[in-house]
Design a protein around this motif. Structure first.
Motif, PDB file in Angstrom:
ATOM      1  N   CYS A  53       0.821  -1.208   0.000  1.00 56.82           N
ATOM      2  CA  CYS A  53       0.000   0.000   0.000  1.00 56.82           C
ATOM      3  C   CYS A  53       0.856   1.259   0.000  1.00 56.82           C
ATOM      4  CB  CYS A  53      -0.933   0.001   1.215  1.00 56.82           C
ATOM      5  SG  CYS A  53      -2.272  -1.227   1.101  1.00 56.82           S
ATOM      6  N   TYR A  54       1.945   1.213   0.737  1.00 52.19           N
ATOM      7  CA  TYR A  54       2.832   2.379   0.759  1.00 52.19           C
ATOM      8  C   TYR A  54       3.390   2.639  -0.644  1.00 52.19           C
ATOM      9  CZ  TYR A  54       6.633   5.516   2.001  1.00 52.19           C
ATOM     10  OH  TYR A  54       7.476   6.595   2.066  1.00 52.19           O
ATOM     11  N   SER A  55       3.813   1.575  -1.311  1.00 48.34           N
ATOM     12  CA  SER A  55       4.357   1.720  -2.662  1.00 48.34           C
ATOM     13  C   SER A  55       3.322   2.273  -3.618  1.00 48.34           C
ATOM     14  CB  SER A  55       4.874   0.375  -3.173  1.00 48.34           C
ATOM     15  OG  SER A  55       5.905  -0.118  -2.339  1.00 48.34           O
ATOM     16  N   HIS A  56       2.096   1.777  -3.491  1.00 46.83           N
ATOM     17  CA  HIS A  56       1.024   2.219  -4.392  1.00 46.83           C
ATOM     18  C   HIS A  56       0.728   3.706  -4.198  1.00 46.83           C
ATOM     19  CE1 HIS A  56      -2.556   1.857  -6.886  1.00 46.83           C
ATOM     20  NE2 HIS A  56      -3.205   2.568  -5.968  1.00 46.83           N
ATOM     21  N   GLU A  57       0.752   4.188  -2.961  1.00 53.48           N
ATOM     22  CA  GLU A  57       0.357   5.562  -2.684  1.00 53.48           C
ATOM     23  C   GLU A  57       1.505   6.549  -2.776  1.00 53.48           C
ATOM     24  OE1 GLU A  57      -2.024   6.574   0.602  1.00 53.48           O
ATOM     25  OE2 GLU A  57      -3.310   4.824   0.465  1.00 53.48           O
ATOM     26  N   TYR A  58       2.711   6.150  -2.342  1.00 51.01           N
ATOM     27  CA  TYR A  58       3.770   7.138  -2.148  1.00 51.01           C
ATOM     28  C   TYR A  58       5.066   6.891  -2.923  1.00 51.01           C
ATOM     29  CZ  TYR A  58       0.762   8.410   1.754  1.00 51.01           C
ATOM     30  OH  TYR A  58      -0.304   8.786   2.516  1.00 51.01           O
ATOM     31  N   SER A  59       5.319   5.683  -3.351  1.00 53.15           N
ATOM     32  CA  SER A  59       6.598   5.423  -4.007  1.00 53.15           C
ATOM     33  C   SER A  59       6.639   6.054  -5.391  1.00 53.15           C
ATOM     34  CB  SER A  59       6.849   3.917  -4.127  1.00 53.15           C
ATOM     35  OG  SER A  59       7.086   3.358  -2.855  1.00 53.15           O
ATOM     36  N   SER A  60       7.858   6.376  -5.832  1.00 57.30           N
ATOM     37  CA  SER A  60       8.052   6.976  -7.156  1.00 57.30           C
ATOM     38  C   SER A  60       7.738   5.957  -8.244  1.00 57.30           C
ATOM     39  CB  SER A  60       9.507   7.449  -7.297  1.00 57.30           C
ATOM     40  OG  SER A  60       9.846   8.351  -6.275  1.00 57.30           O
ATOM     41  N   LYS A  61       7.326   6.473  -9.394  1.00 62.58           N
ATOM     42  CA  LYS A  61       7.123   5.644 -10.580  1.00 62.58           C
ATOM     43  C   LYS A  61       8.318   5.834 -11.522  1.00 62.58           C
ATOM     44  CE  LYS A  61       2.927   4.233  -9.475  1.00 62.58           C
ATOM     45  NZ  LYS A  61       2.816   4.860  -8.151  1.00 62.58           N
ATOM     46  N   CYS A  62       8.781   4.753 -12.088  1.00 62.72           N
ATOM     47  CA  CYS A  62       9.929   4.813 -12.996  1.00 62.72           C
ATOM     48  C   CYS A  62       9.548   5.601 -14.252  1.00 62.72           C
ATOM     49  CB  CYS A  62      10.390   3.409 -13.365  1.00 62.72           C
ATOM     50  SG  CYS A  62      11.752   3.364 -14.555  1.00 62.72           S
ATOM     51  N   PHE A  63      10.369   6.566 -14.628  1.00 61.63           N
ATOM     52  CA  PHE A  63      10.087   7.418 -15.777  1.00 61.63           C
ATOM     53  C   PHE A  63      10.098   6.625 -17.076  1.00 61.63           C
ATOM     54  CE2 PHE A  63      11.291  10.602 -19.012  1.00 61.63           C
ATOM     55  CZ  PHE A  63      10.309  11.555 -18.781  1.00 61.63           C
ATOM     56  N   THR A  64      10.835   5.502 -17.104  1.00 62.60           N
ATOM     57  CA  THR A  64      10.931   4.703 -18.331  1.00 62.60           C
ATOM     58  C   THR A  64       9.848   3.637 -18.405  1.00 62.60           C
ATOM     59  OG1 THR A  64      13.317   5.057 -18.518  1.00 62.60           O
ATOM     60  CG2 THR A  64      12.417   3.161 -19.665  1.00 62.60           C
ATOM     61  N   CYS A  65       9.777   2.753 -17.393  1.00 60.04           N
ATOM     62  CA  CYS A  65       8.833   1.633 -17.469  1.00 60.04           C
ATOM     63  C   CYS A  65       7.494   1.926 -16.802  1.00 60.04           C
ATOM     64  CB  CYS A  65       9.460   0.375 -16.865  1.00 60.04           C
ATOM     65  SG  CYS A  65       9.620   0.428 -15.048  1.00 60.04           S
ATOM     66  N   LYS A  66       7.390   3.058 -16.078  1.00 59.90           N
ATOM     67  CA  LYS A  66       6.167   3.521 -15.415  1.00 59.90           C
ATOM     68  C   LYS A  66       5.750   2.643 -14.237  1.00 59.90           C
ATOM     69  CE  LYS A  66       6.143   6.496 -18.721  1.00 59.90           C
ATOM     70  NZ  LYS A  66       6.765   7.822 -18.488  1.00 59.90           N
ATOM     71  N   ARG A 103      17.241   0.209  -5.337  1.00 56.50           N
ATOM     72  CA  ARG A 103      18.079   1.304  -5.795  1.00 56.50           C
ATOM     73  C   ARG A 103      17.404   2.035  -6.938  1.00 56.50           C
ATOM     74  NH1 ARG A 103      24.320  -0.260  -6.231  1.00 56.50           N
ATOM     75  NH2 ARG A 103      24.366   2.022  -6.323  1.00 56.50           N
ATOM     76  N   LYS A 104      17.498   3.362  -6.896  1.00 52.85           N
ATOM     77  CA  LYS A 104      16.878   4.148  -7.953  1.00 52.85           C
ATOM     78  C   LYS A 104      17.772   5.327  -8.309  1.00 52.85           C
ATOM     79  CE  LYS A 104      14.085   7.178  -4.949  1.00 52.85           C
ATOM     80  NZ  LYS A 104      12.727   7.691  -4.680  1.00 52.85           N
ATOM     81  N   MET A 105      17.543   5.882  -9.492  1.00 48.95           N
ATOM     82  CA  MET A 105      18.251   7.060  -9.964  1.00 48.95           C
ATOM     83  C   MET A 105      17.263   8.222  -9.996  1.00 48.95           C
ATOM     84  SD  MET A 105      21.179   5.660 -10.455  1.00 48.95           S
ATOM     85  CE  MET A 105      22.004   7.088 -11.139  1.00 48.95           C
ATOM     86  N   GLU A 106      17.718   9.422  -9.612  1.00 49.90           N
ATOM     87  CA  GLU A 106      16.862  10.597  -9.625  1.00 49.90           C
ATOM     88  C   GLU A 106      17.581  11.736 -10.332  1.00 49.90           C
ATOM     89  OE1 GLU A 106      14.095  10.351  -5.687  1.00 49.90           O
ATOM     90  OE2 GLU A 106      16.146  11.058  -5.364  1.00 49.90           O
ATOM     91  N   TYR A 107      16.842  12.466 -11.181  1.00 56.93           N
ATOM     92  CA  TYR A 107      17.425  13.610 -11.884  1.00 56.93           C
ATOM     93  C   TYR A 107      16.303  14.550 -12.301  1.00 56.93           C
ATOM     94  CZ  TYR A 107      20.046  16.360 -15.293  1.00 56.93           C
ATOM     95  OH  TYR A 107      20.635  17.389 -15.982  1.00 56.93           O
ATOM     96  N   LYS A 108      16.405  15.799 -11.847  1.00 63.65           N
ATOM     97  CA  LYS A 108      15.441  16.849 -12.192  1.00 63.65           C
ATOM     98  C   LYS A 108      13.993  16.417 -11.976  1.00 63.65           C
ATOM     99  CE  LYS A 108      18.153  19.768 -15.239  1.00 63.65           C
ATOM    100  NZ  LYS A 108      18.237  20.464 -16.554  1.00 63.65           N
ATOM    101  N   GLY A 109      13.738  15.846 -10.791  1.00 62.10           N
ATOM    102  CA  GLY A 109      12.371  15.498 -10.412  1.00 62.10           C
ATOM    103  C   GLY A 109      11.853  14.185 -10.942  1.00 62.10           C
ATOM    104  N   ASN A 110      12.616  13.494 -11.771  1.00 61.80           N
ATOM    105  CA  ASN A 110      12.203  12.188 -12.295  1.00 61.80           C
ATOM    106  C   ASN A 110      13.003  11.073 -11.620  1.00 61.80           C
ATOM    107  OD1 ASN A 110      10.326  13.231 -14.181  1.00 61.80           O
ATOM    108  ND2 ASN A 110      11.992  13.698 -15.602  1.00 61.80           N
ATOM    109  N   SER A 111      12.426   9.870 -11.596  1.00 58.56           N
ATOM    110  CA  SER A 111      13.071   8.724 -10.966  1.00 58.56           C
ATOM    111  C   SER A 111      13.079   7.541 -11.930  1.00 58.56           C
ATOM    112  CB  SER A 111      12.335   8.335  -9.671  1.00 58.56           C
ATOM    113  OG  SER A 111      12.315   9.408  -8.758  1.00 58.56           O
TER     114      SER A 111
END
Length: 280
Positions: free
Chosen positions: A93-106, A114-122
């Motif tokens: 539930c936490y992931s569904h509500e608050y976790s970032s969505k991948c800019f490439t695969c959505k 592990r994730k990469m972040e740049y200019k507001g995208n993840s």
């Protein structure tokens, strides 16, 4: 002889043969203990009695059956969970509500991955790829270009200018002269090898020279002081019969008066003012 009394510390009721609770070496009946020390459950608001498990998190308490996800009501006992805005949530539930969505695969980027972040995208680490070679960039340096991201070697191959001297890529701080690019440290005087970036210079036969080297190699020599004469920088000079003088050096060979703007005479290789010339 009477038996020693064993009473509740608070209400004084006898505890002989009854259930009791010890707290800091002091005994209490269960009713007094619950009234004095039991915590209220965050979910149902009722006391957490002596016969119930008291589950706590950051000074908050729950009955075991009340310790559940605030969104899907799934039990959180001995499960991973996250807290957000005073709510406890299971990882799904936490992931569904608050976790970032991948800019490439959505897809959701799960907590702890592990994730990469740049200019507001993840991005998932495995989704953040070089636009040219399609390899994960990971923690390596990268350069953004035209809505894409490139590892440094690919950017240099595809976009960077090549230095006219060393033939390596110019990624920053280059110099352009006659439509040709150089690294600043490669743009040198052909004579003394001094850096020319930010300095006055000239060129001849497609080679660049600092003013000192150019004057030494190509400038005419002053008859008076024998030093080079260069017109660079607006230096004025006098020319007469294939001989040249700095303006300040064009003087009478005998009395040293300036001949600039005056009539003069020549005697062999000497220049003389008219007064000194008549004395000859």
């Amino acid at each position: 002889m009477s038996a020693e009394r064993f009473d509740c510390h608070y209400c004084k009721i006898s505890l002989l043969g009854k259930q009791y609770i010890l707290r800091e070496e002091t005994q209490y009946c269960t009713k007094c203990y619950e009234n004095l020390f039991a915590n209220c459950c965050e979910d149902c608001g009722k006391l957490i009695g002596c016969n119930c498990k008291d589950l706590s998190y950051k000074d908050r308490h729950w009955h075991e059956q009340c310790f559940k996800c605030a969104r899907c009501s799934k039990a959180l006992v001995e499960k991973l969970f996250a807290a957000k805005d005073e709510r406890l949530l299971c990882t799904d539930c936490y992931s569904h509500e608050y976790s970032s969505k991948c800019f490439t695969c959505k897809k959701t980027i799960m907590p702890g991955s592990r994730k990469m972040e740049y200019k507001g995208n993840s991005w998932h680490e495995t989704c953040f790829l070089c636009h040219r070679c399609q390899q994960p960039i990971g923690t390596k340096s990268f350069i953004p270009k035209d809505n894409g991201y490139f590892c440094v070697p690919c950017f240099e191959k595809q976009f960077a200018y090549q230095c006219n001297s060393c033939k390596k890529a110019i990624t920053a701080g280059g110099v352009t002269y006659h439509d040709k690019p150089w690294h600043r440290e490669c743009f040198l005087c052909i004579g003394c090898k001094k850096q020319l970036a930010g300095q006055r210079f000239t060129s001849r036969d497609e080679f660049s020279y600092c003013l000192d080297c150019f004057s030494s190699l190509y400038a005419k020599k002053c008859v008076g002081c024998t030093k080079p004469i260069t017109s660079l920088g607006g230096v004025k000079y006098i020319s007469f019969e294939e001989r040249q003088w700095h303006t300040e050096c064009f003087t009478c060979m005998k009395c040293s008066v300036s001949l600039v703007g005056r009539g003069f005479l020549t005697h062999r290789d000497d220049t003389l003012c008219t007064d000194c010339g008549r004395e000859k």
